[in-house]
Write an enzyme that holds these catalytic residues in place. Sequence first.
Site, PDB file in Angstrom:
ATOM      1  N   ASP A 217       1.898   5.581  -3.457  1.00 32.57           N
ATOM      2  CA  ASP A 217       2.245   6.901  -2.936  1.00 32.57           C
ATOM      3  C   ASP A 217       2.703   7.903  -3.995  1.00 32.57           C
ATOM      4  OD1 ASP A 217       1.613   5.687  -0.607  1.00 32.57           O
ATOM      5  OD2 ASP A 217       3.594   5.806   0.305  1.00 32.57           O
TER       6      ASP A 217
ATOM      7  N   HIS B 187       0.815  -1.212   0.000  1.00 27.39           N
ATOM      8  CA  HIS B 187       0.000   0.000   0.000  1.00 27.39           C
ATOM      9  C   HIS B 187       0.854   1.269   0.000  1.00 27.39           C
ATOM     10  CE1 HIS B 187      -3.850   1.929   0.304  1.00 27.39           C
ATOM     11  NE2 HIS B 187      -3.449   2.681   1.309  1.00 27.39           N
ATOM     12  N   CYS B 188       2.136   1.144  -0.344  1.00 33.55           N
ATOM     13  CA  CYS B 188       3.000   2.324  -0.289  1.00 33.55           C
ATOM     14  C   CYS B 188       3.672   2.616  -1.629  1.00 33.55           C
ATOM     15  CB  CYS B 188       4.065   2.163   0.806  1.00 33.55           C
ATOM     16  SG  CYS B 188       3.397   2.228   2.485  1.00 33.55           S
ATOM     17  N   ILE B 189       4.665   1.839  -1.975  1.00 29.52           N
ATOM     18  CA  ILE B 189       5.520   2.184  -3.120  1.00 29.52           C
ATOM     19  C   ILE B 189       4.756   2.296  -4.440  1.00 29.52           C
ATOM     20  CG2 ILE B 189       7.582   1.551  -4.417  1.00 29.52           C
ATOM     21  CD1 ILE B 189       8.653   0.232  -1.937  1.00 29.52           C
TER      22      ILE B 189
END
Length: 443
Positions: A283, A278-280
């Site tokens: 974002d 859920h980040c790289i």
Amino acid sequence: MTTTQTTSQELIEKFTSKTATIGVVGLGYVGLPLAVEKAKAGFTVIGFDIQEEKVRMVNDGENYIGDVVQEDLEALVATEKLTATADYAFIRDVDAVAICVPTPLDIYKQPNMQYVESSAKAIASHVTPGTLVVLESTTYPGTTEELIKPILEEAGLIIGKDVFLAYSPERVDPGNKQFNTKNTPKVVGGVTEECTKVAAAMYRAVLDGDIHEVSSPSVAEMEKLLENTFRNINIALANEMAILCHKMDIDVWEVIDAAATKPYGFMPFYPGPGLGGHCIPIDPWYLTWKAREYNYHTKLIETAGEINDSMPDFVIQRCSEILNEQKKPLRGSRIIVLGVAYKKDIDDYRESPVLPILERLTNAGADWKVVDPHIPNFRFNGELIQTVELTENRLKEADLVVIATNHSAFDYELIQEISGTILDTRSSFRHSSHLSNRNIMKL
């Protein structure tokens, strides 16, 4: 001494003496580990979540997050240091509250801020003067001051006096054995200097890592996006090098290992089947979206995203090439996929690149099964798919074994000895002495 200073000092003293009650909104992959660490530090913690099942599990001492130790959760619940509720009215009982809710993208890769907005409104409805509010969810620069601040002010609260508002990005790295919530340095930026001071005091009372104060929430919001955009772009470079090296019949992993011998000016990043979590992969798109407000086009970020998003297609291309050499079509071939988690040794398959690989295998008519010791089942195309056990028969009968996630629990010696043909997307065998005489293919 002004009223603002008196209020903030009283709150800081509560953090120092660990007499404060702390709330955590959102009990997922970020919120539950944070709530546990705050409770372990000696604070009374109330967790808030709209999902009744999560609330029940926490109150029963049942862990559902890989980075949380079951025994820690049980002990904290038993001593009533940690409780959970779906009733946001209990916000009135906390001295500080952290917002750790999801910030997903919509189908147009634009931020969906409904969870942050609804959490802020719930807090504004029940918060009492002298409370610290910290947003930890990863988001675009400006969220704290453009979205949350007006919601609190509409409730008649004065920022820096009635409530202290700050942003502090989560830095959870699931599966990391060295750095966790407790010892990872924390960045904090408040709307006012007093807000920063109060927020920093809370984190210093909870964490062992350094607390780095910045001048504003926007700086803290932007630095988190820089962290993950940096990784996104460098992984995209590694992925593009992998594609080019394949065309040139060069071992990209050997190239990276050679480059990594340089003691300065180079940091190794590695290719793979795509990005997950859920980040790289998500974002950088917050930044791309926000940049349009300033009439700026983030060309490098978008190109990196396109390269990383294309890697599942490259994996399918390699599967087809390998099977074609055996005079087998992809349609009808029996394929064992090892791993559905987005990275090794975790139970999280959010945004996993394995899912689009499975989608393409399905569309091609392949007969696939997934093995993942950390994930007993997963959602795919609206169905709950059961993972299977890794057995010698399955390996023998497979036309192709695809290593999509390099879990430590896999018996690589068995996989290497029993399998006919292996596509290793993670280069799990790159240091194996048997590589030269085994039918192991790389990206």
